[in-house]
Design an enzyme around this catalytic site. Structure first.
Site, PDB file in Angstrom:
ATOM      1  CG  ASP A  13      -1.994   0.974   1.291  1.00 52.08           C
ATOM      2  OD1 ASP A  13      -3.266   1.052   0.432  1.00 52.08           O
ATOM      3  OD2 ASP A  13      -1.517   2.101   1.873  1.00 52.08           O
ATOM      4  CE1 TYR A  36      -4.584   7.526   0.778  1.00 52.44           C
ATOM      5  CE2 TYR A  36      -3.987   7.868   3.401  1.00 52.44           C
ATOM      6  CZ  TYR A  36      -4.222   7.105   2.264  1.00 52.44           C
ATOM      7  OH  TYR A  36      -4.278   5.552   2.372  1.00 52.44           O
ATOM      8  CG  HIS A  95      -5.687  -3.200   0.169  1.00 53.84           C
ATOM      9  ND1 HIS A  95      -4.970  -2.812  -0.949  1.00 53.84           N
ATOM     10  CD2 HIS A  95      -5.077  -2.587   1.254  1.00 53.84           C
ATOM     11  CE1 HIS A  95      -4.201  -1.815  -0.680  1.00 53.84           C
ATOM     12  NE2 HIS A  95      -3.932  -1.450   0.757  1.00 53.84           N
TER      13      HIS A  95
END
Lengths: 306, 272
Positions: free
Chosen positions: A119, A223, A281
């Site tokens: 990730d 982010y 994931h």
């Protein structure tokens, strides 16, 4: 270097390999102090966790990889859990995060390492391999799109839907409040499709890490910095020379098929893209044996680091 | 300078407020009155303008306090905005238009249809808060329900608007984005929040009125709208006696994410 038994002493019950000790420490890298857990001896493997995990995300990899003859270092990346949390959004650029890991590898006495990233840790690993080819011997990426593919994917309607939270996190202020509610329900929900589900004990460890003062803002700033890079934080893309393995949980709900194949020109030495059926994931959690075998096989040609 | 297909954007006064609007003029029937979504402006309709203009006279307006129109605090509620719409229709001599009022316009248009049915031929709404109890996704949920408005004054409104617009699959032209950002700069975003913060008080009132609205209503909602979930559209459809629900494979900003489908649904609704 300090040892905090309280952090690591419950690992033997969670990981299969016996006779391997976990060591814990802090590496000073420039102004940043990176907390890490380390095990084994041999060629160095660095495990880079993603959002919203911390070193503990690799609890099912650390000992098996050490038992296979590697020295394994799993840091909390900048901002997470017990590592430093510099203020501001610009401090969380992929460039700075990659520089941390280069510094960590040096601080651990090596010039290069095999690097595994999941990730966001994958984004760091891609960037590290691009920026410092001499530092990354072999590159393994778990459920993380190559930066070029990720940027392209963000214009794809299906992907915009899957990654709605990326845009939510880019908002100022509000996300921190929302994620804290109900014992970090927002973060906990990211882990919900793991199979088997995370246990209450495991979830408690995550909540403890997220509860570190300032941790949610730092995690969200990854982010913010990526969606709207501050001046000077625009990443540059270049080809990756390291032999590369990509592993995907086929059921990854965040990164769909359009995100999974890097462009050949960006990763000319991509050896294989492995899709694990039934895995989410959280592929390293869902299929630890399979992932550990893939990593061990892929890193087998590595010669010991000096 | 915005260079989209919407021409004739200008200002006028309605109900004593200076508003920005776009008008194709002409004598074409019917007339469609469009109200801009939030945090957007009349340019939200750029991608559907030419298609709709083939079928109707278009009059698009930035509602008071939204887009580039002047704010008047007493109009920042769905019910008051409904009365404003009726007043605008009269003052601008729009006859008995179809009302295309997505997003924040949804509740205002339905209040208008309930109170002034003689002024409106039909209503096309959707993607706006409607359900009781409130059923909204973040960040809208917090914007509506957070007791403290002042803390939002400390946030950079340009970042808020840019982030909202980033979620539009396929993006919007740079000049349109620049208009949205400019429209809500300074205190205009945080002050426009006052409108949706009236939902907890006024949506229950609207819910009671819905079964009495005889005006035909088309509800258009994106199937994947996370901010205003489909449940809001279904809530309306279950209670309105003459409604039709159109679900489009899109997120929140349907008119920009799926303009062809959105325009087709509007044309379908205004064509006898």
């Amino acid at each position: 270097v300090s040892t905090q038994d309280v952090v690591v002493n419950d690992l033997p019950s969670l990981t299969p390999a016996t006779g391997i000790e976990l060591r814990e420490g802090y590496a000073e890298v420039g102004d940043i102090k990176l907390h890490y857990v380390e095990a084994g001896a041999g060629p160095l493997i660095v495990l880079l966790h993603g959002f919203p995990e911390f070193w503990y995300g690799w609890r099912l990899q650390i000992k098996p990889l050490a038992a296979a003859g590697f020295r394994v270092v799993a840091p909390d990346t900048r901002g997470y859990n017990l590592s430093s949390r510099p203020a501001g959004i610009a401090a969380y650029s992929a460039d700075d995060l990659a520089d941390d890991i280069r510094g960590l590898i040096r601080e651990r006495g090596a010039q290069s390492a095999c690097v595994v990233g999941h990730d966001w840790g994958g984004t760091i690993a891609w960037t590290l391999a691009m920026k410092y080819p001499d530092v990354v011997e072999r590159l393994a990426i778990l459920d993380a799109a190559h930066p070029r593919v990720f940027a392209r994917g963000l214009r794809h309607p299906g992907q915009v839907r899957k990654l709605w939270y990326v845009f939510f996190f880019a908002l100022p202020g509000l996300p921190e409040e929302v994620v804290r509610a109900d014992r970090f329900r927002f973060f906990r929900r990211f882990l919900r499709d793991a199979s088997p589900p995370y246990t209450h004990d495991e979830m408690d460890r995550y909540v403890e890490a997220w509860s570190q003062p300032g941790a949610p803002t730092a995690m969200i700033n990854y982010y913010r910095c990526s969606v709207r890079p501050p001046k000077g934080a625009h990443p540059t893309l270049g080809p990756i020379s390291a032999p590369t393995l990509a592993i995907w949980g086929e059921r990854d709900r965040y990164l769909g098929p359009v995100m999974r194949e890097p462009d050949r020109k960006d990763v000319p030495n991509l050896e294989r893209v492995e899709q694990l059926p039934g895995a989410s994931h959280w592929v390293h959690h869902d299929e630890p044996d399979r992932v550990n075998q893939l990593l061990t096989d892929f890193f087998a040609p590595t010669s010991p680091t000096p | 300078m915005v260079t989209t297909t919407i021409s004739q954007v200008r200002f006028r006064t309605a109900d004593g407020v200076r508003i920005r609007y776009a008008d194709t003029n002409g004598s074409q029937e019917p007339t469609v009155l469009l109200t801009s979504p939030w945090p957007e402006s009349v340019y939200a309709f750029a991608a559907i303008w030419a298609t709709l203009a083939e079928h109707a006279r278009l009059f698009a307006v930035d509602l008071p306090g939204f887009g580039a129109s002047e704010r008047r605090d007493d109009l920042l509620s769905p019910r008051a905005m409904g009365d404003f719409l009726a007043e605008l229709i009269a003052e601008a001599d729009l006859g008995r238009p179809h009302l295309v009022a997505p997003d924040v316009g949804t509740s205002a248009a339905l209040f208008a249809a309930a109170a002034h049915p003689e002024r409106i031929t039909s209503v096309i709404v959707g993607t706006g808060g409607a359900a009781v109890p409130i059923d909204l996704g973040e960040p809208l949920r917090s914007w509506v329900l957070d007791p403290d408005l002042d803390k939002y004054r400390r946030l950079d409104p340009r970042a808020v608007v840019n982030t909202a617009i980033d979620t539009i699959a396929g993006g919007v032209p740079d000049d349109v984005r620049a208009d949205y950002v400019e429209c809500y700069d300074g205190d205009r975003f945080v002050e426009s929040m006052r409108y949706v913060r009236r939902y907890p008080e006024e949506l229950p009132v609207l819910a009671e009125l819905l079964p009495m609205i005889a005006t035909p209503v088309t509800i258009i909602n994106g199937r994947y709208d996370r901010v205003v979930p489909l449940s809001n559209a279904e809530f309306l459809d279950e209670r309105l006696p003459t409604s039709r629900l159109v679900i489009i494979d899109a997120g929140h900003f349907v008119w920009e994410e799926a303009p062809a489908e959105y325009a087709a649904a509007v044309v379908d609704s205004i064509t006898p």
